[in-house]
Design a protein around this motif. Sequence first.
Motif, PDB file in Angstrom:
ATOM      1  N   LYS A  79       0.831  -1.213   0.000  1.00  0.00           N
ATOM      2  CA  LYS A  79       0.000   0.000   0.000  1.00  0.00           C
ATOM      3  C   LYS A  79       0.861   1.258   0.000  1.00  0.00           C
ATOM      4  O   LYS A  79       0.418   2.306  -0.457  1.00  0.00           O
ATOM      5  N   LEU A  80       2.076   1.146   0.470  1.00  0.00           N
ATOM      6  CA  LEU A  80       2.975   2.303   0.459  1.00  0.00           C
ATOM      7  C   LEU A  80       3.198   2.784  -0.980  1.00  0.00           C
ATOM      8  O   LEU A  80       3.026   3.959  -1.289  1.00  0.00           O
ATOM      9  N   GLU A  81       3.572   1.856  -1.861  1.00  0.00           N
ATOM     10  CA  GLU A  81       3.793   2.245  -3.263  1.00  0.00           C
ATOM     11  C   GLU A  81       2.507   2.710  -3.913  1.00  0.00           C
ATOM     12  O   GLU A  81       2.510   3.610  -4.743  1.00  0.00           O
ATOM     13  N   ARG A  82       1.395   2.098  -3.516  1.00  0.00           N
ATOM     14  CA  ARG A  82       0.132   2.461  -4.160  1.00  0.00           C
ATOM     15  C   ARG A  82      -0.320   3.851  -3.730  1.00  0.00           C
ATOM     16  O   ARG A  82      -0.766   4.654  -4.545  1.00  0.00           O
ATOM     17  N   TYR A  83      -0.201   4.142  -2.451  1.00  0.00           N
ATOM     18  CA  TYR A  83      -0.609   5.479  -2.010  1.00  0.00           C
ATOM     19  C   TYR A  83       0.335   6.540  -2.590  1.00  0.00           C
ATOM     20  O   TYR A  83      -0.098   7.604  -3.019  1.00  0.00           O
ATOM     21  N   ARG A  84       1.609   6.233  -2.607  1.00  0.00           N
ATOM     22  CA  ARG A  84       2.586   7.167  -3.186  1.00  0.00           C
ATOM     23  C   ARG A  84       2.247   7.443  -4.651  1.00  0.00           C
ATOM     24  O   ARG A  84       2.319   8.576  -5.121  1.00  0.00           O
TER      25      ARG A  84
END
Length: 354
Positions: free
Chosen positions: A298-303
Amino acid sequence: MSAKVFIAQENLGTVLDGLSRKIRLWVPASAGEDKHGVEFVPYRPGLAPVLDRQSTILPKKVMLPQVEKLFSYEYLKNPEDPSKVRVKLEEPEDFEPTLVFGAHPCDVKGFFVFDRVFTQGPFVDGYYKKRRENTLFATVVCQEADSACFCSSVGSGPADQAGSDFWIMPVEGGYVVEALTDRALPFMDALGTAPTEAQETAAKELHEQVARQQVGNLDLQDSVESFKTRFEQTAYWQAMAGQCLSCGICTYVCPTCYCFTISDEMKGLKGERLRSWDSCMFCTYTAEASGHNPRPTKLERYRNRVGHKFSYFPEKYDGMIACCGCGRCIRSCPVSIDIRKVVQELKENACVCA
Ligand code: SF4
Ligand code: SF4
């Protein structure tokens, strides 16, 4: 034909009944007795539009339906030689003239982002383009900004008329409606009667008062570059989006999010090709056939969501920010992630050497 009319509150239902006989009509309505929120729905007689607050579910689905049939197909076998097959295709023709009555300025502004992607190349989406050309917007001046709104920070505002054909101003006893484009003129006489001088003055004063309002104070200068310097700072993104649930609500309620997926539904030799909303917040969105996923957490997705709106999109499309400041993602996020905080802090303590 008048450029301005007055609709008395008690006549609104009759006016909408009349309009709905001439053009397909969508209005914001209460989502139901036991439900909260306001959603855009096809008008039916007796439905009271909710014009005094922003909708939860916006008119995005009028232009880009949540699920739409792109075409149906059928494999036709040659009876003489079944190994020879023809494919028969049928496209839908569901592009009749439509009026969205009671949109808010941010609802309409979102379609400017869609336009860049779907109609201005390198590829043109015929389905979206036809709907866009056939859809009019009657937009109500926005009097009720709340703590999540920040439209003025992204170049819009509660009195932004861009993209609208009619402008609705609530005054005592009803609404003054103004035609903003030639497309609106043929409808005006059927809407109401000429406003009195007092009603016109009240509407003008309301518009001027709302236009002076500054909604939100997000500083977006240099967000394109600030995002890049933050890109690799995992601790920063962890702090900003660590609690994200990957539920995708922020994208479904967003007027500028347009991710979709395409699937075939088939039975026997007949089938339909469907396009449905998807979300870059879902882990499967970027999963590749090889099994590799470039945005596995989710880190990459939110970024990516933040970068797309405030860095990649403006970099690609002449500085246009892919956010209209409606605040829906902030209001709807179950864990209260605030995109303004993320963007605001992009440049604070951003370090190119991290
Ligand atoms: S990112 Fe949030 S505030 Fe911006 S347009 Fe989308 S829902 Fe509205
Ligand atoms: S609404 Fe909130 S929790 Fe859900 S995907 Fe968006 S940021 Fe994550």
